[in-house]
Design an enzyme around this catalytic site. Structure first.
Site, PDB file in Angstrom:
ATOM      1  N   ARG A 120     -12.132  74.668  34.399  1.00 47.77           N
ATOM      2  CA  ARG A 120     -12.254  73.441  35.213  1.00 47.77           C
ATOM      3  C   ARG A 120     -13.111  73.729  36.451  1.00 47.77           C
ATOM      4  O   ARG A 120     -13.544  74.867  36.679  1.00 47.77           O
ATOM      5  CB  ARG A 120     -10.880  72.945  35.631  1.00 47.77           C
ATOM      6  N   ASP A 180      -9.693  82.126  31.025  1.00 48.69           N
ATOM      7  CA  ASP A 180      -8.777  81.453  31.974  1.00 48.69           C
ATOM      8  C   ASP A 180      -7.333  81.751  31.583  1.00 48.69           C
ATOM      9  O   ASP A 180      -7.090  82.354  30.540  1.00 48.69           O
ATOM     10  CB  ASP A 180      -9.047  79.938  32.043  1.00 48.69           C
ATOM     11  N   ASN A 213     -15.805  83.948  38.803  1.00 50.19           N
ATOM     12  CA  ASN A 213     -15.537  82.684  39.491  1.00 50.19           C
ATOM     13  C   ASN A 213     -14.052  82.442  39.772  1.00 50.19           C
ATOM     14  O   ASN A 213     -13.716  81.738  40.729  1.00 50.19           O
ATOM     15  CB  ASN A 213     -16.104  81.539  38.632  1.00 50.19           C
ATOM     16  N   ALA A 214     -13.158  83.026  38.960  1.00 45.86           N
ATOM     17  CA  ALA A 214     -11.726  82.734  39.117  1.00 45.86           C
ATOM     18  C   ALA A 214     -11.296  83.013  40.550  1.00 45.86           C
ATOM     19  O   ALA A 214     -11.671  84.046  41.124  1.00 45.86           O
ATOM     20  CB  ALA A 214     -10.898  83.578  38.145  1.00 45.86           C
ATOM     21  N   ALA A 230       0.771  85.222  60.515  1.00 47.98           N
ATOM     22  CA  ALA A 230       2.115  85.490  61.024  1.00 47.98           C
ATOM     23  C   ALA A 230       3.191  84.897  60.111  1.00 47.98           C
ATOM     24  O   ALA A 230       4.326  85.365  60.093  1.00 47.98           O
ATOM     25  CB  ALA A 230       2.256  84.934  62.440  1.00 47.98           C
ATOM     26  N   ASN A 231       2.834  83.848  59.384  1.00 40.61           N
ATOM     27  CA  ASN A 231       3.818  83.174  58.516  1.00 40.61           C
ATOM     28  C   ASN A 231       3.592  83.457  57.034  1.00 40.61           C
ATOM     29  O   ASN A 231       4.266  82.873  56.184  1.00 40.61           O
ATOM     30  CB  ASN A 231       3.734  81.653  58.729  1.00 40.61           C
ATOM     31  N   TYR A 269      -7.636  84.703  52.048  1.00 41.70           N
ATOM     32  CA  TYR A 269      -8.769  84.170  51.284  1.00 41.70           C
ATOM     33  C   TYR A 269     -10.093  84.654  51.893  1.00 41.70           C
ATOM     34  O   TYR A 269     -10.993  85.131  51.187  1.00 41.70           O
ATOM     35  CB  TYR A 269      -8.691  82.636  51.308  1.00 41.70           C
TER      36      TYR A 269
HETATM   37  P1  NAD Z   1     -10.171  75.636  40.784  1.00 42.55           P
HETATM   38  O1  NAD Z   1      -8.814  75.917  41.283  1.00 42.55           O
HETATM   39  O2  NAD Z   1     -10.483  74.254  40.309  1.00 42.55           O
HETATM   40  O3  NAD Z   1     -10.571  76.666  39.631  1.00 42.55           O
HETATM   41  C1  NAD Z   1     -10.249  78.039  39.694  1.00 42.55           C
HETATM   42  C2  NAD Z   1     -10.113  78.563  38.281  1.00 42.55           C
HETATM   43  O4  NAD Z   1      -9.750  79.939  38.342  1.00 42.55           O
HETATM   44  C3  NAD Z   1      -9.002  77.829  37.530  1.00 42.55           C
HETATM   45  O5  NAD Z   1      -9.452  77.470  36.243  1.00 42.55           O
HETATM   46  C4  NAD Z   1      -7.907  78.870  37.484  1.00 42.55           C
HETATM   47  O6  NAD Z   1      -7.022  78.732  36.376  1.00 42.55           O
HETATM   48  C5  NAD Z   1      -8.694  80.161  37.418  1.00 42.55           C
HETATM   49  N1  NAD Z   1      -7.853  81.299  37.780  1.00 42.55           N
HETATM   50  C6  NAD Z   1      -7.078  81.413  38.885  1.00 42.55           C
HETATM   51  N2  NAD Z   1      -6.382  82.563  38.838  1.00 42.55           N
HETATM   52  C7  NAD Z   1      -6.740  83.197  37.702  1.00 42.55           C
HETATM   53  C8  NAD Z   1      -6.374  84.424  37.087  1.00 42.55           C
HETATM   54  N3  NAD Z   1      -5.477  85.241  37.663  1.00 42.55           N
HETATM   55  N4  NAD Z   1      -6.934  84.758  35.924  1.00 42.55           N
HETATM   56  C9  NAD Z   1      -7.841  83.947  35.324  1.00 42.55           C
HETATM   57  N5  NAD Z   1      -8.230  82.757  35.855  1.00 42.55           N
HETATM   58  C10 NAD Z   1      -7.678  82.382  37.021  1.00 42.55           C
HETATM   59  O7  NAD Z   1     -11.145  76.077  41.955  1.00 42.55           O
HETATM   60  P2  NAD Z   1     -12.698  75.800  42.207  1.00 42.55           P
HETATM   61  O8  NAD Z   1     -12.801  74.943  43.404  1.00 42.55           O
HETATM   62  O9  NAD Z   1     -13.397  75.422  40.961  1.00 42.55           O
HETATM   63  O10 NAD Z   1     -13.128  77.269  42.673  1.00 42.55           O
HETATM   64  C11 NAD Z   1     -13.842  78.184  41.861  1.00 42.55           C
HETATM   65  C12 NAD Z   1     -14.271  79.347  42.731  1.00 42.55           C
HETATM   66  O11 NAD Z   1     -15.096  78.857  43.797  1.00 42.55           O
HETATM   67  C13 NAD Z   1     -13.120  80.090  43.396  1.00 42.55           C
HETATM   68  O12 NAD Z   1     -13.409  81.476  43.417  1.00 42.55           O
HETATM   69  C14 NAD Z   1     -13.109  79.524  44.793  1.00 42.55           C
HETATM   70  O13 NAD Z   1     -12.541  80.404  45.720  1.00 42.55           O
HETATM   71  C15 NAD Z   1     -14.594  79.329  45.038  1.00 42.55           C
HETATM   72  N6  NAD Z   1     -14.904  78.367  46.098  1.00 42.55           N
HETATM   73  C16 NAD Z   1     -14.588  77.056  45.964  1.00 42.55           C
HETATM   74  C17 NAD Z   1     -14.916  76.175  47.010  1.00 42.55           C
HETATM   75  C18 NAD Z   1     -14.622  74.709  46.940  1.00 42.55           C
HETATM   76  O14 NAD Z   1     -14.931  74.002  47.899  1.00 42.55           O
HETATM   77  N7  NAD Z   1     -14.082  74.188  45.866  1.00 42.55           N
HETATM   78  C19 NAD Z   1     -15.532  76.673  48.160  1.00 42.55           C
HETATM   79  C20 NAD Z   1     -15.821  78.021  48.251  1.00 42.55           C
HETATM   80  C21 NAD Z   1     -15.518  78.866  47.201  1.00 42.55           C
END
Ligand code: NAD
Length: 452
Positions: free
Chosen positions: A223, A244, A293-294, A303-304, A358
């Site tokens: 996704r 995924d 990408n995950a 602190a929390n 993060y």
């Molecule tokens: P999202 O939550 O829609 O998708 C993340 C995907 O990673 C999901 O399909 C999830 O199941 C998968 N995932 C999570 N943990 C996993 C694991 N342990 N093993 C395998 N798959 C796993 O998020 P997104 O917005 O599409 O983000 C994708 C990437 O882009 C991420 O790394 C996120 O940090 C980065 N990002 C997103 C944004 C934003 O504005 N959306 C901004 C900066 C960076």
């Protein structure tokens, strides 16, 4: 239009421009100029002509199609016939070594900016300032970066972007990779970035299917941004292995069957996942592209924050990707000419309240990419990262409404990005034409005001 958007417009943030995206044809006039000893002009001119762009040069420059100041001023006033306006301004500053010659950039841009169409492109070519032989020359080359970032701020409301391509000596031919990406609407949400290019052999490839015969692993592919990355790489001809977690199995399988790819259900942090990936990679004849990408967020002030939120975020966003790369590289499962792409974040650059875990993980991605680029060069593998800003996905949909609306507007283009904007930047890194691009961190953030 929501009330919040209207309020922000009334507060002076303005209505954002409608960005042209994707494969909308990039056509029209390109004004090309430069200082003395501008070494990249001929490569740029040849590229523009090969793309069917109409090349113009200011009257002060040599060349058959010189445009006088009066002509440029006429283009400024051609709102009724937008086709008459300029689509891109490209200034080659690579030869500027005397600070007084920076005035050539002023002379070039001053009349031309008002003749630039909406969703236009400003591109400045420079040399790496660290590699200059005199302090004067280093100052000049770095000055061009400040100029580009400022022009991006001055032009963003019209959907125009401004960037720098920094070309190492001898790498002139390799600049066509970033140039082609920037002279397209696939780069519409990339703004105020510096693309660094070193010499590389681009080789032959099919421009309609540049990734034909390549296999790409995309983690978190079911996704959001991951699905967009898988779709863009498949469009370019790559065979996709999408990975995924179990709860997203149905979504992943649906997408992979649409793209003719393979679904790999695994948690990237699990001990046996590198071995599972390795098995699939070997069956595919090795991987050519790996996109980490995950990612997850688990937000609370430090602190929390419970310890397991810290550990989980660092492990999914950073540790697991590093372990997987080590296994693939040690087993020679990443082919020569390969590409590794990390997904960092603006918050990894700027830091963010409530996101220390993060931000640390995403900053870690940057450090890793910059360090690995050197050693991977010997193996003919590039490694780069994108750092997205505010992208419209389920991750950002979870942000409270007002914070979300402010978040998406805090950039020069005054709007959020789409998953496709990130995916296209990654598809650019994967493209054979980007062979000279390594160790780059490209923000996809519309020139976010955070950490800029
Ligand atoms: P999202 O939550 O829609 O998708 C993340 C995907 O990673 C999901 O399909 C999830 O199941 C998968 N995932 C999570 N943990 C996993 C694991 N342990 N093993 C395998 N798959 C796993 O998020 P997104 O917005 O599409 O983000 C994708 C990437 O882009 C991420 O790394 C996120 O940090 C980065 N990002 C997103 C944004 C934003 O504005 N959306 C901004 C900066 C960076």
């Amino acid at each position: 239009m929501s009330q919040i958007v209207e309020t922000l417009i009334n507060l002076g943030l303005g209505k954002p421009a409608d960005l042209k995206r994707g494969d909308t044809a990039f056509t029209g006039k390109v004004l090309l100029g430069g200082g003395a000893n501008a070494d990249c002009l001929s490569t740029v001119a040849t590229h523009c002509q090969s793309q069917g762009l109409e090349l113009c040069r200011p009257a002060s420059a040599s060349g058959e199609s010189a445009a006088s100041l009066a002509t440029i001023q006429a283009w400024q006033n051609s709102d009724e016939a937008p086709g008459d306006k300029l689509q891109a301004l490209i200034f080659d500053g690579t030869g500027i070594t005397d600070t007084r010659d920076l005035t050539l950039a002023y002379d070039f841009f001053k009349p031309a900016l008002k003749a630039l169409s909406t969703c236009g492109r400003i591109i400045i070519l420079s040399r790496p300032h660290q590699q200059q032989s005199s302090p004067q020359a280093a100052a000049c080359q770095r000055a061009l970066e400040g100029l580009a970032r400022s022009l991006a701020k001055e032009s963003g409301k019209r959907g125009t972007t401004a960037q720098v391509i920094t070309v190492e000596a001898g790498a002139e031919a390799a600049l066509v990779g970033p140039l082609g990406f920037l002279l397209s609407y696939r780069s519409s949400y990339v703004n105020a970035q510096v693309f660094r290019v070193s010499a590389a052999d681009i080789g032959e490839f099919d421009s309609k299917a540049p990734l034909a015969g390549k296999t790409a692993l995309v983690t978190g592919a079911s996704r959001g941004i991951g699905a967009a990355i898988a779709t863009a790489l498949a469009r370019d001809g790559a065979k996709i292995i999408g990975l995924d977690v179990e709860p997203l199995k149905a979504d992943l399988e649906t997408l992979m069957s649409k793209l003719g790819g393979q679904a790999l259900i695994a948690d990237i942090t699990a001990d046996d996942t590198p071995a599972k990936v390795l098995e699939q990679a070997k069956a595919a004849g090795g991987l050519d592209i790996v996109v980490h990408n995950a990612g997850i967020t688990r937000d609370k002030t430090l602190a929390n924050m419970p310890q397991h939120w810290w550990d989980l975020t660092l492990d999914i966003n950073l540790g697991a990707a590093l372990r997987l790369n080590s296994v693939l590289l040690e087993s020679d499962a990443l082919n020569s000419g390969g590409r590794i792409v990390g997904v960092s974040s603006m918050n990894g650059i700027a830091g963010q309240r409530g996101q220390s875990n993060y931000a640390a993980s995403k900053a870690g991605v940057i450090g890793y990419v910059e360090q690995m680029a050197r050693s991977l060069k010997e193996r003919n593998i590039t490694i780069n990262a994108v750092a997205p800003g505010f992208i419209e996905t389920q991750m950002t949909a979870a942000i409270p409404l007002m914070t979300r609306e402010v978040g998406r507007r805090l950039n020069s283009l005054s709007q959020g990005g789409q998953p496709e904007d990130v995916a296209e930047t990654i598809a650019f890194f994967a493209n054979p034409q980007a062979a000279g691009v390594t160790g780059n961190i490209i923000r996809v953030c519309g020139q976010s005001w955070l950490g800029a």
